[in-house]
Enzyme design. Structure first.
Site, PDB file in Angstrom:
ATOM      1  N   GLU A  49       0.822  -1.217   0.000  1.00 27.60           N
ATOM      2  CA  GLU A  49       0.000   0.000   0.000  1.00 27.60           C
ATOM      3  C   GLU A  49       0.855   1.266   0.000  1.00 27.60           C
ATOM      4  OE1 GLU A  49      -3.245   0.546  -0.310  1.00 27.60           O
ATOM      5  OE2 GLU A  49      -3.959  -1.512  -0.239  1.00 27.60           O
ATOM      6  N   ASP A  65      -6.236   8.282  -0.629  1.00 30.29           N
ATOM      7  CA  ASP A  65      -5.721   7.376   0.403  1.00 30.29           C
ATOM      8  C   ASP A  65      -4.515   8.028   1.059  1.00 30.29           C
ATOM      9  OD1 ASP A  65      -7.581   5.429  -0.452  1.00 30.29           O
ATOM     10  OD2 ASP A  65      -6.166   4.605  -1.895  1.00 30.29           O
TER      11      ASP A  65
END
Length: 140
Positions: A49, A65
């Protein structure tokens, strides 16, 4: 142009937490066995991520994000840009981009608890789910 890039980059580079340091932090915060997942699952998630970078950021178009766990502004935090943000973790998204990951940890655990697992994270689903992840904690 190169001078500008040299000046711009230091502010965008967050703290990259060494893998084994993060393993220790996650173990201390009760991630082993949390929602039936191992610390190796979480380390694999963070690797894919954010590459362990506390200032990681990804623009998805309608939402963004933020941070080491790449927490999404549509549901979990408020960034002042995402229409209809639910802000379930009751926090500003910018808090997920500082070097203190305590609030990131609390929100990530809330996300995992609500989802009963790590399925909200594409990085985990696409790279970690169902795989042998022992290499992510090896030597730690």
């Amino acid at each position: 142009l190169l001078v500008f890039l040299g000046l711009a980059l230091p502010g965008t580079q967050g703290k990259v937490i060494p893998r084994c340091d993060l393993v220790k932090i996650l173990r201390q915060h009760g991630f082993e066995g949390f929602v039936g997942k191992t610390v190796a699952d979480w380390i694999c998630l963070v690797k894919h991520e954010s590459s362990y970078n506390t200032k990681a950021f990804h623009n998805n178009g309608a939402s963004r994000d933020y941070g080491i766990f790449q927490i999404n502004s549509q549901y979990w935090c408020e960034d002042g840009k995402t229409r209809g943000s639910k802000n379930v973790c009751r926090i500003s998204c910018s808090k997920f981009q500082d070097d203190n990951i305590e609030d990131d940890i609390q929100c990530a655990k809330k996300i995992a608890q609500e989802a009963n697992g790590l399925s909200p994270w594409y990085g985990w689903r696409n790279n970690c789910k169902g795989k042998n992840l022992s290499s992510y904690i090896k030597g730690c």
